[in-house]
Design an enzyme around this catalytic site. Structure first.
Site, short mmCIF file in Angstrom:
data_model
loop_
_atom_site.label_atom_id
_atom_site.label_comp_id
_atom_site.label_asym_id
_atom_site.label_seq_id
_atom_site.Cartn_x
_atom_site.Cartn_y
_atom_site.Cartn_z
N ARG A 30 0.99 -1.23 -0.03
CA ARG A 30 0.02 0.01 -0.01
C ARG A 30 0.78 1.28 0.10
O ARG A 30 0.56 2.15 -0.74
CB ARG A 30 -0.94 0.11 1.35
CG ARG A 30 -2.08 1.39 1.07
CD ARG A 30 -2.56 1.31 2.53
NE ARG A 30 -3.59 0.20 2.77
CZ ARG A 30 -4.46 -0.09 3.56
NH1 ARG A 30 -4.32 0.60 4.83
NH2 ARG A 30 -5.18 -1.18 3.82
N HIS A 76 -7.88 -4.36 -7.56
CA HIS A 76 -7.86 -3.62 -6.24
C HIS A 76 -9.29 -3.47 -5.49
O HIS A 76 -9.64 -2.27 -5.65
CB HIS A 76 -7.01 -2.33 -6.78
CG HIS A 76 -6.52 -1.65 -5.59
ND1 HIS A 76 -5.24 -2.04 -4.98
CD2 HIS A 76 -6.73 -0.41 -4.77
CE1 HIS A 76 -5.13 -1.44 -4.00
NE2 HIS A 76 -5.88 -0.35 -3.94
N TYR A 121 -17.45 12.67 -13.92
CA TYR A 121 -17.41 13.94 -14.82
C TYR A 121 -15.88 13.95 -15.54
O TYR A 121 -15.81 14.61 -16.54
CB TYR A 121 -17.41 15.09 -14.12
CG TYR A 121 -18.78 15.53 -13.30
CD1 TYR A 121 -20.03 15.49 -13.99
CD2 TYR A 121 -18.89 15.65 -11.85
CE1 TYR A 121 -21.29 15.42 -13.24
CE2 TYR A 121 -20.00 15.56 -11.15
CZ TYR A 121 -21.27 15.70 -11.89
OH TYR A 121 -22.53 15.91 -11.24
#
Length: 744
Positions: A30, A76, A121
């Protein structure tokens, strides 16, 4: 009896193992980048998923939500917002030195990196630079592993052609460790790698001749010394200071570049806050003229043409983010799979080892493909040379493959290739094409075998590819490395000038300052329920000193106080007196001026005004206040050696004695000035009402309500005595003294 089907462990062992497992997961999967491709797992999966979606640099943009969906669904399984933020970071040119994602839409701004639009968007695709991570992916260069549910394979690492871990850097916080790797210039890092390939024993100092320091996303100056940079690269730890670039234009200061990830809005707010607090009298106004042509253009308008721009900017560097320090911690996961803080030379050596292995695997993969194709071409050529017999066998035999293998001594693969030939490929020209392809592949095979057999030629190939990528994706250094003097906080009192001011303190502890010494504090308006308490005449470049009911002293710069045109502000907003304490008086003057500090109990001492000064909001202990006594307003003593002191009590007694008899102390209760019985003080029968210093030859005026009594120097002789005596009674009718006035 039922068998135990679960494992039993002591709680200590279970929690220790669980925490260690979690720690290693956070560290390896991570938070820390890998030295090979410089990416964390989520970043690697985003880039790979985009390549699988066909979002190359020449493709059309695709909604970011599609990419995030593929990443979460196949590689993931974590939060979508965290994944999208990692994606945004790789698309922001002000965050990544060489962005991996080309974004379309609102991807945030330098002033507010978190202001990006939602993933539904924005649209995205990979940048050309991202191809340095992906170009060799399908060429047998990396190992693959199953995804989290075993339905697909994903690359363990990407075959980076450049040391991306240094080029884009990385930040992350794991468990018990963190990483802060700064970005670097592609051309400089490529040159250092080439030099290391040519000179495997090159020292770190030699490599730092190529890599002079980090290269951030802005054009702010790196002012860290070369010695500190060398120490940082040698140990893997350190810090780098960046300073904004500026120039003078038409008398105004124009800031043209800010340090990495510093917001122009925040800088202007910090400067404006100093102006509002009257800590920056040299600045008259601020303006933000940034636009598309000038992404950073902050204008500072000095007050007056004689303002020293260098001095002003030095102050701003010391007090705002116009100069900023960045922590460096070159911590990463090495080829061994273990996290480690590495020095610059170790990073380059280890990455070149990875790159050499990658290129070798790529060449071997291609060589295997060439050899396999040549093997098939050999079989096809045999078929063409014996085409009639081959056709006869295929027509007559139920199982033609073993017959072909036995008749022409060919392998199973060759026989399968012959059987899969299309009729149109049986033309006579195909034989010429096969022989031509054989010649080309034979030549390629020889080159590949030479490269794989010669470490020097392999090294030359790596250097050639590094130069090509540096030319294709490199750019000039953005962050110049310069030597600058250390920033200095501006001494405001040295530049604001010395102007007369009157500091006014109200009963409720509100304070303000008026220009000049002619102001009448009683004529000012006060808040409802409030009234005038005390005033002091000082200078704008001096502190104003306050004394509270517990005997603690405080200091506030006079030029920082609000104007007398307002009703002021509460002192408790700037100072933190003890609970229940109230402010009793204000004094001002030079630090060597002498003042008499006393209580109504009749004790006091003389001290210089500089003893009042403290930077602490809680003040400092000055005057010890006995039980039942109160703090009196400090009295200025012009010349302690020659002045006299007059003390008046509630019982109408006046004592005049030399100021030289009073001890000089820094703090404490002091000595007895006039006799006041402790019982009388406790019962409210007697106390000191007023004090005054009397210069030589001066008289004294006693104000008693609307009446007053004037005492000439000869009259004062009737009240002269030794310090600590009771003093003499004043005439009847003048024993309730309100205040004393010196008559010069």
């Amino acid at each position: 009896m039922n068998a135990i089907t679960y494992e039993q462990l002591p709680l200590k062992d279970f929690t220790e193992k669980a925490y260690l497992d979690y720690s290693m997961y956070v560290i390896l999967d991570r938070a820390l980048p890998h030295i090979a491709d410089g990416l964390k797992p989520v970043q690697r999966r985003i880039v790979y998923a985009m390549s699988e979606l066909g979002l190359g640099p020449n493709s059309k943009y695709k909604k970011s939500a599609r990419t995030v969906g593929d990443v979460l669904g196949m590689y993931h399984p974590h939060g979508d917002q965290a994944c999208y933020e990692a994606m945004v970071l790789m698309a922001q040119p002000f965050s990544y030195r060489y962005p991996l994602i080309d974004g379309q839409g609102n991807w945030g701004s330098p002033d507010d990196p978190k202001s990006f639009a939602a993933m539904r968007y924005t649209e995205s695709r990979l940048t050309p630079y991202a191809q340095t991570l992906l170009a060799e992916l399908e060429q047998g260069t990396v190992e693959w592993s199953p995804n989290y549910d075993g339905t697909k394979d994903e690359p363990k690492l990407l075959p980076a052609r450049l040391p991306n871990v240094l080029l884009n850097g990385s930040t992350g916080i794991a468990v018990g460790m963190s990483t802060d790797i700064p970005p670097h210039n592609l051309g400089e890092v490529a040159d250092a790698c080439i030099h290391l390939l040519d000179n495997p024993e090159a020292t770190l100092e030699e490599l730092c001749e190529f890599i002079r320091g980090p290269d951030f996303t802005t054009e702010a100056e790196i002012i860290t010394s070369r010695e500190d940079l060398l120490r940082m690269y040698r140990t893997g730890y350190g810090s780098v200071r960046l300073r904004a670039r500026w120039e003078v234009e038409d008398g105004n200061i124009v800031i043209t570049a800010l340090p990495h990830q510093v917001s122009g809005d925040t800088v202007l707010q910090n400067i404006a806050a100093q102006m509002q607090a009257k800590k920056l009298p040299l600045v008259e106004d601020l303006r933000d003229e940034s636009d598309h042509e000038n992404p950073c253009r902050l204008v500072i308008m000095p007050r007056g043409r004689r303002c020293d721009a260098e001095q002003l900017m030095s102050h701003l560097f010391a007090t705002t983010d116009l100069e900023r320090s960045y922590r460096i911690n070159l911590n990463m996961i090495g080829l061994s799979g273990k996290p480690q803080v590495k020095n610059l030379r170790d990073i380059l050596v280890e990455w070149l080892s990875f790159r050499t292995g990658t290129v070798r695997r790529r060449l071997q993969y291609r060589l295997d493909k060439v050899i396999a194709r040549l093997h098939i071409l050999d079989g096809l050529l045999i078929a063409f040379l014996n085409i009639d017999e081959v056709i006869a066998i295929i027509r007559q035999e139920d199982e033609p493959k073993p017959v072909l293998m036995a008749r022409f001594v060919i392998t199973d693969i060759q026989a399968e290739a012959i059987l899969e030939l299309k009729l149109r490929h049986l033309a006579r020209l195909e034989e010429m094409k096969i022989r031509g392809e054989q010649a080309e592949l034979d030549e390629e095979r020889m080159k590949l075998e030479i490269l794989l057999g010669s470490p020097k030629k392999l090294s030359n190939l790596i250097k050639l590819e590094l130069r090509q990528d540096a030319e294709r994706y490199g750019d000039p250094r953005r962050s110049p490395i310069v030597a600058r003097q250390a920033a200095q906080i501006l001494n405001v009192t040295a530049v604001i000038g010395s102007e007369p001011v009157t500091i006014i303190l109200s009963e409720k502890g509100w304070v303000r300052a008026a220009k000049g010494h002619e102001i009448d504090p009683l004529s000012l308006t006060y808040r409802s329920g409030d009234s005038f308490l005390d005033a002091a005449a000082g200078r704008s470049n001096q502190p104003a000193y306050f004394l509270d009911s517990t005997g603690r002293g405080y200091a506030v710069a006079a030029h920082e106080l609000p104007s007398a045109r307002t009703q002021g502000e509460p002192l408790t907003g700037r100072l933190s007196p003890p609970s229940g304490a109230v402010f009793r008086s204000v004094v001002a003057g030079g630090e060597d001026d002498w003042f008499l500090l006393a209580t109504s109990g009749g004790y006091g001492f003389v001290t210089p005004l500089k003893e009042f000064f403290t930077k602490n909001r809680t003040g400092k202990a000055l005057l010890t206040v006995p039980a039942h006594a109160e703090v009196l307003t400090p009295v200025r003593i012009a010349v302690p050696a020659s002045d006299a002191v007059a003390v008046v009590t509630l019982q109408g007694r006046l004592l005049v004695f030399p100021a030289a008899d009073i001890p000089v102390l820094n703090k404490g209760r002091g000595n007895k000035l006039i006799q006041v019985a402790a019982a009388d003080l406790a019962n409210g029968v007697d106390r000191v009402l007023a004090l005054s210093g009397i210069p030589p030859g001066a008289g004294l005026k006693l104000h008693c309500g609307k009446r007053y009594l004037t005492l000439t120097p000869s009259d004062l002789a009737n009240y002269a005595g030794t310090r600590g005596r009771r003093g003499n009674h004043l005439p009847r009718g003048f024993q309730r003294v309100d205040r004393l006035e010196v008559l010069v």
